[in-house]
Design a protein around this motif. Structure first.
Motif, mmCIF file in Angstrom:
data_model
loop_
_atom_site.group_PDB
_atom_site.id
_atom_site.type_symbol
_atom_site.label_atom_id
_atom_site.label_comp_id
_atom_site.label_asym_id
_atom_site.label_seq_id
_atom_site.Cartn_x
_atom_site.Cartn_y
_atom_site.Cartn_z
ATOM 1 N N PRO A 110 0.800 -1.230 0.000
ATOM 2 C CA PRO A 110 0.000 0.000 0.000
ATOM 3 C C PRO A 110 0.831 1.277 0.000
ATOM 4 O O PRO A 110 0.524 2.226 -0.710
ATOM 5 N N SER A 111 1.878 1.317 0.824
ATOM 6 C CA SER A 111 2.730 2.506 0.871
ATOM 7 C C SER A 111 4.152 2.061 1.166
ATOM 8 O O SER A 111 4.382 0.913 1.548
ATOM 9 N N LEU A 112 5.082 2.980 0.990
ATOM 10 C CA LEU A 112 6.486 2.589 1.138
ATOM 11 C C LEU A 112 6.793 2.202 2.580
ATOM 12 O O LEU A 112 6.481 2.919 3.516
ATOM 13 N N ASP A 113 7.414 1.032 2.706
ATOM 14 C CA ASP A 113 7.795 0.543 4.018
ATOM 15 C C ASP A 113 9.175 -0.095 3.837
ATOM 16 O O ASP A 113 9.304 -1.155 3.237
ATOM 17 N N ARG A 114 10.200 0.599 4.323
ATOM 18 C CA ARG A 114 11.572 0.137 4.079
ATOM 19 C C ARG A 114 11.842 -1.227 4.686
ATOM 20 O O ARG A 114 12.779 -1.910 4.298
ATOM 21 N N LYS A 115 11.011 -1.623 5.640
ATOM 22 C CA LYS A 115 11.227 -2.935 6.261
ATOM 23 C C LYS A 115 10.509 -4.030 5.486
ATOM 24 O O LYS A 115 10.719 -5.206 5.692
ATOM 25 N N ASN A 116 9.588 -3.618 4.641
ATOM 26 C CA ASN A 116 8.793 -4.605 3.919
ATOM 27 C C ASN A 116 8.464 -4.081 2.532
ATOM 28 O O ASN A 116 7.368 -3.616 2.277
ATOM 29 N N PHE A 117 9.454 -4.148 1.657
ATOM 30 C CA PHE A 117 9.149 -3.738 0.285
ATOM 31 C C PHE A 117 9.736 -4.695 -0.749
ATOM 32 O O PHE A 117 9.820 -4.379 -1.922
ATOM 33 N N VAL A 118 10.100 -5.876 -0.235
ATOM 34 C CA VAL A 118 10.636 -6.891 -1.126
ATOM 35 C C VAL A 118 9.807 -8.157 -0.998
ATOM 36 O O VAL A 118 9.484 -8.592 0.100
ATOM 37 N N LEU A 119 9.437 -8.719 -2.136
ATOM 38 C CA LEU A 119 8.757 -10.006 -2.128
ATOM 39 C C LEU A 119 9.680 -11.015 -2.802
ATOM 40 O O LEU A 119 9.984 -10.909 -3.980
ATOM 41 N N ARG A 120 10.147 -11.967 -2.022
ATOM 42 C CA ARG A 120 11.034 -13.001 -2.551
ATOM 43 C C ARG A 120 10.211 -14.263 -2.706
ATOM 44 O O ARG A 120 9.519 -14.675 -1.780
ATOM 45 N N ASP A 121 10.275 -14.869 -3.879
ATOM 46 C CA ASP A 121 9.476 -16.068 -4.134
ATOM 47 C C ASP A 121 10.273 -16.990 -5.047
ATOM 48 O O ASP A 121 10.288 -16.813 -6.260
ATOM 49 N N GLY A 122 10.978 -17.922 -4.473
ATOM 50 C CA GLY A 122 11.793 -18.848 -5.266
ATOM 51 C C GLY A 122 12.889 -18.126 -6.022
ATOM 52 O O GLY A 122 13.697 -17.412 -5.426
ATOM 53 N N ASP A 123 12.870 -18.274 -7.350
ATOM 54 C CA ASP A 123 13.926 -17.706 -8.191
ATOM 55 C C ASP A 123 13.723 -16.238 -8.522
ATOM 56 O O ASP A 123 14.513 -15.652 -9.256
ATOM 57 N N ILE A 124 12.651 -15.661 -8.022
ATOM 58 C CA ILE A 124 12.373 -14.268 -8.392
ATOM 59 C C ILE A 124 12.154 -13.400 -7.151
ATOM 60 O O ILE A 124 11.693 -13.882 -6.108
ATOM 61 N N ALA A 125 12.533 -12.136 -7.276
ATOM 62 C CA ALA A 125 12.262 -11.184 -6.200
ATOM 63 C C ALA A 125 11.719 -9.897 -6.808
ATOM 64 O O ALA A 125 12.185 -9.450 -7.857
#
Ligand SMILES: [Mn+2]
Length: 385
Positions: A110-125
């Protein structure tokens, strides 16, 4: 390493209306159905939604239902959704949807969150950068030129910081609701430079990202000066007259062997917007020959006097009926033209600035600022005396 397929869309603007009359959710549904059809056939692993999901900060029930249904249908076709907030979206509202969304593999940022702005899923991020308000992160007290530089610097650092978080992941995708210098807006070839606004430099996009999925600019384009493969896919239908005549697309991206293969997929449009001019001496019936029931019009009328304009306007209204959204006089002096503008629009302008400011702050959920109110009062007094 196996390949990864994704679709990239942006700027859905659910709940968009034109001239308070034409509800565009039917146009959006028409586009979303084509995307769902495409997804069923091509089985992408992800659908990336680069912001401006809703048009209004407080979305109406119809729009919420339309978007929810779309996301869930994607999810049921085995497509994971990664969506970020745009400048039109309310972070508060999107956050309220995260609780159920996670159960359907729909990841909302929803909004920028430096602690949570990456989604890692297997071979892709995915590094996800929702819209960040200029005022939110810059200090305007040193002047707007400095603030622009400051904004660009901070966003560049943020992107690099994001890249660092995904080091070693085979495929890296940046998703952003961002504004880049050199992007083409609307139908004109006008380009915006970094100094004109809070635009970012395309050189801020590191080539380590395999694909950059952008939202914000409504015209489809590849960022030619970007070291990374970066695209604005644009809006999904002609949102307003600034987009009249534009074709609309989304991207189908296959990540394989450390490169992105990008296919532009054209969307067919339910309705189109068009600007036409009734020239001096031209009959309305001649102009009406190109009247198409799936096209909505802005008609300019060339006229020398207000009386002539009014007469022609009435005829245009009668002939174009519901397909007429806007009428505008050409050739009248400014003073005369003013008399014929939409009276409602002028009334809106007459609203007390203090009230408007109060409403604005309220819409952002911010506290009332008494100092600004005093300043506004002083300024208004100066103007009225
Ligand atoms: Mn937008």
């Amino acid at each position: 390493m196996s390949h990864i397929r994704l679709i990239h869309i942006a700027d859905l603007h659910a709940g968009k209306t034109n001239d308070r009359r034409l509800n565009r959710n039917e146009d959006l549904r028409y586009a979303l159905d084509q995307i769902l059809e495409f997804a069923k056939e091509n089985r992408p692993h992800y659908a990336v939604v680069a912001g401006d999901i809703f048009d209004k900060k407080v979305p109406d029930a119809e729009s919420i239902s339309l978007i929810t249904e779309f996301f869930i249908k994607l999810s049921q076709s085995g497509v994971k959704v990664v969506a970020i907030g745009g400048n039109h979206d309310s972070a508060l509202f999107l956050r309220s949807q995260t609780h159920w969304a996670e159960h359907f593999d729909i990841k909302l940022f929803p909004s920028l969150d430096r602690k949570n702005f990456v989604l890692r899923d297997g071979d892709i991020a995915f590094v996800c950068i929702p819209f960040v308000s200029e005022r939110g992160i810059t200090d305007l007290s040193e002047g707007s030129d400095k603030a622009k530089i400051q904004y660009g610097e901070l966003m560049r650092k943020l992107i690099l910081y994001g890249l660092k978080q995904v080091e070693g992941v085979p495929y890296k995708v940046l998703v952003g609701h961002l504004y880049f210098a050199g992007s083409k807006l609307g139908n004109t070839e006008v380009e915006v430079t970094v100094t004109d606004s809070y635009a970012l430099s395309q050189s801020a996009l590191p080539p380590e990202f395999d694909y950059v999925a952008l939202g914000h600019v409504h015209r489809y384009q590849r960022l030619e000066a970007s070291p990374a493969e970066a695209y604005y896919t644009g809006s999904l239908y002609q949102l307003d007259f600034g987009e009249a005549g534009q074709e609309k697309f989304f991207n189908y991206v296959v990540l394989e062997d450390n490169r992105a293969r990008v296919e532009r997929v054209k969307l067919s449009l339910l309705r189109e917007l068009k600007k036409v001019t009734l020239k001096r001496g031209q009959k309305v019936s001649d102009l009406a020959k190109e009247l198409n029931k799936n096209t909505y019009y802005w008609v300019n009328i060339e006229a020398s006097t207000p009386q002539e304009f009014l007469l022609k306007k009435q005829e245009v209204e009668r002939v174009f009926g519901d397909n007429l959204l806007r009428v505008y006089p050409l050739g009248l002096s400014n003073r005369r033209r003013k008399l014929f503008q939409d009276p409602k629009r002028d009334l809106e302008k007459l609203k007390n600035p203090i009230e408007m400011y109060r409403e604005y702050l309220k819409s952002l959920g911010r506290e009332w600022n008494g100092k600004v109110e005093d300043l506004l009062k002083e300024l208004m007094e100066e103007i009225t005396t």
